[in-house]
Design an enzyme around this catalytic site. Structure first.
Site: not given
Ligand code: F3S
Length: 664
Positions: A123, A125, A189
């Site tokens: 990913h 991120e 998050c």
């Protein structure tokens, strides 16, 4: 129709911020502006950015000048360095939550911790966070990666923002027991989890879910998956144009709407507006529906009890199917209908005194069953149905109607006990339909016969003269045996069973026995197959002529007596003839005066004719020769000695006799 929009739907804080930043720059900048990869996973949003002059480039090396916008996932620091080295203006739209994870990774590295990232290694991120840990971090995707951490002493953990708390806890527990010093930063998050929880709850309350977002957006796909797991009809769309009126026509009272974190608000608004229009159109149709008696309508079962079933039929009127109108088979309502079933129903009464429409399911089913049965008798199609009970003269099968199988149509064989078929599923063909007499006749036998015929043809086509094949003896008769060769029977004639003489096939064969036989002839038209058994056994005649010659003495049994002599078995399968003239040196009137059937005798082989498979035998030749008679010569003649031999006097030549007799 009630439309419920999830409270948390569409752009998350980070994506919203990145989009606003980009649009602001697009408005102001005069030079080229690029995003490094699509800013968000939504084609409509990417198109909107293109509209304000912001293009997409995959790599820094492709951008020569202007401004580059870093998307919310972030990038490794070396990418930002490369951009700055090229003189590009960098606008970093990395989400602050992601930025925090990057900073913590750097901090842990500088403090001497082994950095561990819990997340998906591919990913973007995670790739970016890894860069902030100088690519020295260990990425843990699941428990199978835990073994990579066995030798770590001082560990600092960072989590991909979209990971679950559960996974972080498992990883922390594992490390707690093994490492000397552990620091865990919960960089998850809550936005993603919040949207997923809400989609799960909402989908349990509605009849249909609409999930809005890019087809390539992982978080939108996950939302649709969660809704479908709750067994609610779910449509994943990218834009309002994809909505269809038909989705909401059938008993849809509540619709839930949610959207992925990368779905722009303007798309959600368009969907809501289109949904309101559709709602009005559906409502108009709903109110326009008027029932008529004897009309067939469709409905969705909403409630089931022992009295019947309540059905939503898309009108203001409630529909009810009384228990006695549910099925012909006298089953309980709940055995036939369940909540959510879509069914076709006949209107018996448009409105009873309580205002309900009274409906029948069984009458629609019965009509459909008759139509089907009439088609089946025409087409000859084979159906499968369960035998429900035994009745006088046959069986009853459930084909949506009562189907009768006469006993003579159950099987190709006679069946003593028909009850063995009750509960069985049989392949059946409808052979007779009389609707006026409520009569449907079925046959299982015709299907079996066709299968046997087919098999017979296959076997007949595969057989060749001279072929050796195994078969089962099905029947012994005086003239031979019938042998089943796998669907077709061949005849093994008594003369082809054994080289020796047998009076009846049962002397050597048994019914049910499996034997190997030779195919002597096949006539496919007449379906006749002649078989031989002795042909696959050694021919005793060959052995006999090899080991015997004229002049040999042989012992054997008398097998048959005829006017002209007696047959003697010289070895199993080989018989010779003792002609009456060879019985004795004395005159014999009748063979029976000398021999009886079954008598053991010794004879002399006087003649072997291999071509005609004939052996001539003699008893006479083993008798002592008669004494020589001396005659005194008359005075005028010279004295002489003469042996009188009966053979010479018999006047019969053995070969001549055999020539006539063996052919009889
Ligand atoms: Fe940021 Fe959370 Fe969105 S990390 S990009 S606010 S999902």
């Amino acid at each position: 129709m009630e439309i419920i929009l999830a409270k948390h739907a569409g752009f998350c804080f980070g994506v919203n911020r990145a989009m606003d930043l980009a649009l602001e720059i697009g408005d102001k900048k005069e030079g080229a502006v690029h995003t490094l990869g699509p800013l968000i996973h939504n084609p409509q949003a990417v198109k909107k950015l293109e509209g304000v002059g912001i293009g997409v480039e995959k790599e820094i090396k492709n951008i020569e000048e202007g401004t580059v916008i870093i998307r919310s996932h972030g990038v490794p620091p070396n990418i930002i360095n490369q951009a700055e080295d090229k003189g590009l203006e960098v606008v970093n739209a990395t989400c602050p939550f992601v930025k925090r994870a990057q900073d913590k990774a750097r901090e842990l590295l500088e403090d001497g911790y082994q950095v561990v990232i819990s997340g998906d290694k591919d990913h973007p991120e995670v790739v970016a966070i890894l860069g902030y840990a100088d690519n020295k971090a260990i990425v843990v995707e699941d428990e199978s990666d835990f073994s990579k951490l066995d030798t770590c002493k001082k560990v600092g953990v960072i989590v991909q923002t979209t990971q679950s708390l559960d996974r972080l806890q498992k990883l922390s527990n594992f490390l707690l027991e093994r490492v000397g010093e552990l620091k865990v930063y919960n960089t998850i998050c809550t936005t993603t989890g919040q949207r997923q929880d809400e989609a799960g709850r909402l989908s349990q309350k509605v009849d249909l879910m609409i999930v809005i977002g890019g087809y390539n957006s992982a978080n939108t796909n996950r939302l649709a998956q969660i809704c479908r797991q709750n067994d609610v009809q779910t449509y994943h769309i990218e834009s309002a144009d994809e909505l269809k009126n038909g989705w909401f026509a059938n008993n849809i009272n509540k619709v839930g709407i949610t959207a992925g974190a990368s779905t722009p608000n303007w798309i959600i608004k368009e969907v809501l507006s289109r949904m309101t229009e559709i709602n009005e159109e559906v409502q108009e149709n709903f109110e326009a529906v008027e029932l008529s008696k004897n009309e067939v309508i469709s409905g969705k079962v909403e409630q089931v009890n022992s009295d019947g079933a309540y059905v939503n039929i898309g009108t203001k009127t409630e529909g009810f199917v009384p228990a006695n109108e549910v099925s012909d088979a006298g089953k309980e309502v709940s055995e036939v209908l369940s909540v959510g079933d879509e069914v076709n129903l006949l209107v018996l009464e448009v409105e009873d005194e309580e205002g309900k429409a009274i409906l029948s399911k069984k009458r629609v089913d019965r009509e459909q069953a008759w139509e089907k049965v009439e088609e089946l008798v025409e087409s000859g199609e084979v159906i499968e149905a369960e035998v429900t009970r035994e009745v006088k003269g046959g069986l009853v099968a459930d084909i949506g109607l009562r189907g009768f199988i006469p006993a003579s149509h159950v099987s190709v064989d006679y069946i003593e006990d028909l009850s063995q078929f009750v509960g069985e599923k049989l392949e059946l063909r409808v052979i007779e339909v009389e609707r006026e007499n409520n009569n449907v006749v079925l046959s299982h036998k015709v299907i079996l016969e066709e299968e046997l015929e087919e098999k017979k043809k296959e076997v007949l086509a595969s057989l060749e003269e001279g072929q050796e094949i195994e078969g089962e003896i099905t029947k012994l008769v005086d003239f031979g045996a019938f042998v089943d060769l796998g669907g077709v029977e061949g005849l093994l004639h008594i003369s082809e069973i054994s080289w020796g003489r047998i009076a009846h096939p049962s002397e050597v064969l048994e019914e049910g026995e499996t034997i190997k036989v030779k195919v002597l002839g096949v006539n496919p038209e007449k379906e006749r197959i002649s078989l031989g058994l002795k042909q696959i056994q050694a021919d005793p005649w060959d052995e006999f002529i090899e080991e015997s010659e004229a002049g040999d003495k042989v012992k054997g049994k008398i097998t048959k007596i005829v006017d002209f002599g007696a047959f003697m078995e010289v070895k199993p399968g080989v018989e010779g003839l003792i002609h009456i003239s060879q019985l004795s040196r004395e005159h014999i009137d009748k063979v029976e005066d000398v021999l009886t059937v079954g008598q053991e005798v010794e004879a002399k082989v006087i003649n072997i004719e291999p071509g005609d498979r004939r052996v001539g035998l003699s008893l006479k030749e083993l008798e002592e020769a008669p004494k020589v008679k001396k005659k005194v010569a008359k005075k005028t003649s010279a004295p002489r000695t003469e042996q009188v031999n009966d053979d010479e006097g018999s006047g019969v030549k053995l070969g001549d006799v055999f020539g006539d007799l063996f052919n009889k």
